[in-house]
Design an enzyme around this catalytic site. Structure first.
Site, PDB file in Angstrom:
ATOM      1  N   CYS A 117      16.033  34.197 -19.054  1.00 10.51           N
ATOM      2  CA  CYS A 117      15.317  34.686 -17.867  1.00 10.51           C
ATOM      3  C   CYS A 117      16.243  35.445 -16.928  1.00 10.51           C
ATOM      4  O   CYS A 117      15.787  36.173 -16.051  1.00 10.51           O
ATOM      5  CB  CYS A 117      14.701  33.531 -17.087  1.00 10.51           C
ATOM      6  N   PRO A 155       9.217  12.147 -39.380  1.00 11.91           N
ATOM      7  CA  PRO A 155       9.559  11.407 -38.159  1.00 11.91           C
ATOM      8  C   PRO A 155      11.048  11.410 -37.819  1.00 11.91           C
ATOM      9  O   PRO A 155      11.406  11.106 -36.680  1.00 11.91           O
ATOM     10  CB  PRO A 155       9.058   9.989 -38.431  1.00 11.91           C
ATOM     11  N   TYR A 157       4.101  21.471   8.769  1.00 14.81           N
ATOM     12  CA  TYR A 157       3.985  22.670   9.602  1.00 14.81           C
ATOM     13  C   TYR A 157       5.143  22.790  10.581  1.00 14.81           C
ATOM     14  O   TYR A 157       5.556  21.809  11.197  1.00 14.81           O
ATOM     15  CB  TYR A 157       2.655  22.606  10.367  1.00 14.81           C
ATOM     16  N   THR A 171      15.264  25.895 -32.671  1.00 20.12           N
ATOM     17  CA  THR A 171      15.571  27.213 -33.258  1.00 20.12           C
ATOM     18  C   THR A 171      15.079  28.372 -32.402  1.00 20.12           C
ATOM     19  O   THR A 171      15.321  29.535 -32.722  1.00 20.12           O
ATOM     20  CB  THR A 171      14.983  27.305 -34.687  1.00 20.12           C
ATOM     21  N   GLY A 230      11.713  28.098 -20.125  1.00 20.60           N
ATOM     22  CA  GLY A 230      12.981  27.374 -20.076  1.00 20.60           C
ATOM     23  C   GLY A 230      12.813  25.960 -19.545  1.00 20.60           C
ATOM     24  O   GLY A 230      13.433  25.012 -20.034  1.00 20.60           O
ATOM     25  N   GLY A 267       6.243  40.297 -26.076  1.00 19.64           N
ATOM     26  CA  GLY A 267       6.158  38.864 -26.355  1.00 19.64           C
ATOM     27  C   GLY A 267       7.192  38.387 -27.347  1.00 19.64           C
ATOM     28  O   GLY A 267       8.014  39.159 -27.849  1.00 19.64           O
TER      29      GLY A 267
END
Lengths: 439, 439
Positions: free
Chosen positions: A42, A266, A416, A105, A291, A236
């Site tokens: 990123c 398993p 606030y 991977t 991530g 993508g």
């Protein structure tokens, strides 16, 4: 116990670190193709733009950090095959036996089969190497006109980087609007307008059919030829599942895991971009490929490898980005996707300010909340604004993660202070708008 | 239906507006002492410092705004008595009959009986008039040395304002550290250090015994006489309960209400600073006296006046402030208070950065989380940092409001982007620190 991790990215590296925290003695071996352990993909657009000055800085820890914790690194090593009978990973540097195996991977950039996509000056933005190549090309060729294919997060962050480097930028997106999986059209429009004001152009509902020239000179969109001397393909990513598939593990678009992150074997776990997770809204299997999801999966898998039985929770895919002066935050279901999937929703929208009216410097903020009609639960949110979007999307996501209803948001206790936020927060007003429509 | 509201502050004004939204026809009458409807008392320190340029700007809406919505205003009017038998409010301008009565009589600054406290140059900071007086005094006398009595929110915000106006400032607090109800000592120290760096001095564990001179020349602390030409008394507020008491309604420190905000007379509601609420951690009655609480009470009372039966939820008192370059956010139970009240807690602390290490400009952020040992629930949080504290305290408060446990925070899905936040958020790390101590 001998734990072998395939993959040295965010998921694999974090798994190794979490596992070491949980057990001082276990053998932990990480097999990775790259020279270093995890870095943040990123962060790549921000290295490109120069906001992060040095590419090497995005590597989270040096290899020595892992080695000090007695995590054994087998870097620049390729895992070729998993022999599940013998419990051995076969690599290009020999066999590595395991008691528990963790597949991390990752994913790779998906490059559509556009004519000329392999030409010089056409790039993806997924790895440190991609950034090195783009930077070298920019240095050498001084490109002036960039075309970005795909208006997802990486596409837009790349487009902003190119623009900040002084290029003319056109973004081409096959779907109807930008950030099509994260935003609805009404919210995407606000972002688009801001990016257009900053000098980025858009074409929607069309694709690039050809990339002309090597080095690239133009792209073809329909009958039109548009000048371009740099092309970024940001259409993508795809999960890396070949190794798992070859080993006979169950796969869909990603590796199939149960809620303990175990694959169909398993003794083998899968985490991060390569593994499927459960969608918190629909309950269906999906790819998250964030991530933050990778880190949480790493944590849960580490617990489970040591017998803790922690369930990995379904994901809302809470995400945030900053594009020029706008923050954009989202999670969960969009209105458009709900319509496609036949989910009845009630929507609340509100445009407010980030500060009280009487305090100087407030910025516009647009909030859109999506509630499921059936059970009144918050299942998605989109926020676009000049500041403090992260806090609001996090607050709403935390509420959704705890199963909050429209009433929970309407009556939410907020904090606030004049320099920081209004007495009546825009998120509670948006919820009120929705509540009225429930009746 | 004829609904009469006594009090034109945040609670009363918001009640009138919410009630009007719910019913177009009801008679709604607001009786208020001041000339205008609601303004934000929290904004007063910022008017003092000049960050909000005009005092009049903090009045949320002009009177005409209410009148346009057919809310009848009886301003500059004092309610003297409530005749519950005849259902009439007796004011200095005549009798006002009601079907439902809403007490929103607010609170007033508490001024301890210090010798000389009535001298010229000694102020409170609770009303617009207070600000007018302080501003006129500063204009005329050009004070150089301010002493603030009380290190609560208003005291510190006032101290910052005086400092920004160029005065030397000393804050005197009877208790052991600043923000004593909101922070523990460890967190308060971080804030204190920042304020000291900005030139504000502190004395703790001592009180001012005398204010000398009129106009003020000095204050006496123990045997010491300290020069001062302006004194701010910021030692908290007291609920205005006299009218309720005189009418025979049940009162403690505030007016007692049930969870529907009805007083001991079911036709009379009480909201805002004058009314008690339930503490979300202990379940006991308490005074919240936050503007956000007043707004929520107004909303709930309006629903209930029209027969909706909405319960007012117990409060965590989520609060935020900004003092120079620090944001401070808190809610719920502090460790110190838990100790006093015999509640077993598990604490998690973490000092992190607001951005990933590789991204320039991250600021330190300190997170302290308080979990109840018995049920592992998040019952309090304190955050002090350079940015994005609001979002984190809101996220944690939202989680606590939905009954989150330590595990919910550890495995919280967070939103990450390099310019905005780290992959692993400091709040989840702090929770992890706590989780380890649970074992």
């Amino acid at each position: 116990m001998r734990i072998v991790v395939i993959g040295s990215g965010t998921a694999g590296s974090n798994f190794a670190l979490f596992a070491r925290k949980l057990d001082r003695k276990a053998d932990i071996i990480v097999i990775g193709k790259e020279k270093t352990m995890q870095y943040s993909p990123c962060a790549l657009p921000f290295v490109l733009s120069g906001k992060i000055p040095k590419l090497e800085d995005i590597v989270v820890f040096p290899n020595s950090f892992y080695e000090k914790q007695k995590i054994q690194l087998m870097l620049e090593t390729e895992a070729k095959e998993i022999d599940r009978e013998r419990k051995v990973v076969i690599t290009d540097k020999g066999e590595v036996p395991y008691d528990k195996l963790v597949l991390a991977t990752g994913s790779r950039a998906f490059v559509p089969p556009i004519k000329g996509v392999e030409n010089e000056g056409v790039f993806t933005l997924k790895s440190m190497d991609d950034v090195r190549k783009i930077k070298a090309y920019i240095e050498e060729r001084k490109p002036k006109k960039a075309v970005v294919i795909g208006a997802g997060l990486i596409g837009l962050e790349g487009a902003v980087a190119f623009r900040e480097l002084g290029m003319e930028v056109l973004v081409v997106e096959l779907l109807e609007h930008l950030l099509p999986t994260m935003l609805d059209k009404d919210m995407a429009r606000i972002v688009q307008q801001h990016l257009e004001e900053k000098g980025i152009s858009f074409k929607f509902g069309v694709g690039v059919s050809e990339i002309i020239g090597s080095p690239v000179k133009a792209v073809k969109i329909g009958d039109e030829e548009i000048e371009a001397d740099l092309v970024l393909v940001a259409t993508g990513v795809r999960a890396n599942i070949d190794l798992a598939k070859k080993a006979g593990l169950k796969v869909n678009k990603g590796i199939v895991v149960n809620e303990y992150l175990q694959t169909s074997d398993p003794d083998i776990y899968a985490i991060g971009d390569c593994a499927e997770v459960f969608d918190a809204v629909t309950g269906e299997r999906t790819l998250s490929q964030l991530g933050t999801t990778a880190v949480r999966m790493a944590k849960v898998a580490a617990e489970n490898v040591f017998g803790k039985n922690v369930r990995f929770k379904p994901v809302f895919n809470t995400a945030i980005t900053e594009l020029f002066d706008l923050e954009i935050g989202t999670f969960g279901m969009t209105e458009e996707r709900a319509k496609r999937e036949g989910i009845n929703v009630v929507v609340g929208k509100f445009k407010g300010s980030t500060k009280p009216e009487y305090y100087p410097g407030g910025k516009p903020i647009h909030v859109k909340l999506i509630f499921r009609k059936e059970d009144r639960k918050l299942i998605g949110a989109q926020i676009v604004g000049g500041e403090r979007v992260w806090g609001r999307i996090m607050t709403l996501s935390a509420l959704a993660q705890k199963g909050a209803t429209v009433e929970d948001v309407v009556y939410l206790e907020t904090a606030y202070a004049p320099p920081i936020s209004p007495t009546i927060d825009p998120i509670t007003v948006a919820a009120e708008m929705a509540l009225r429509r429930f009746k």
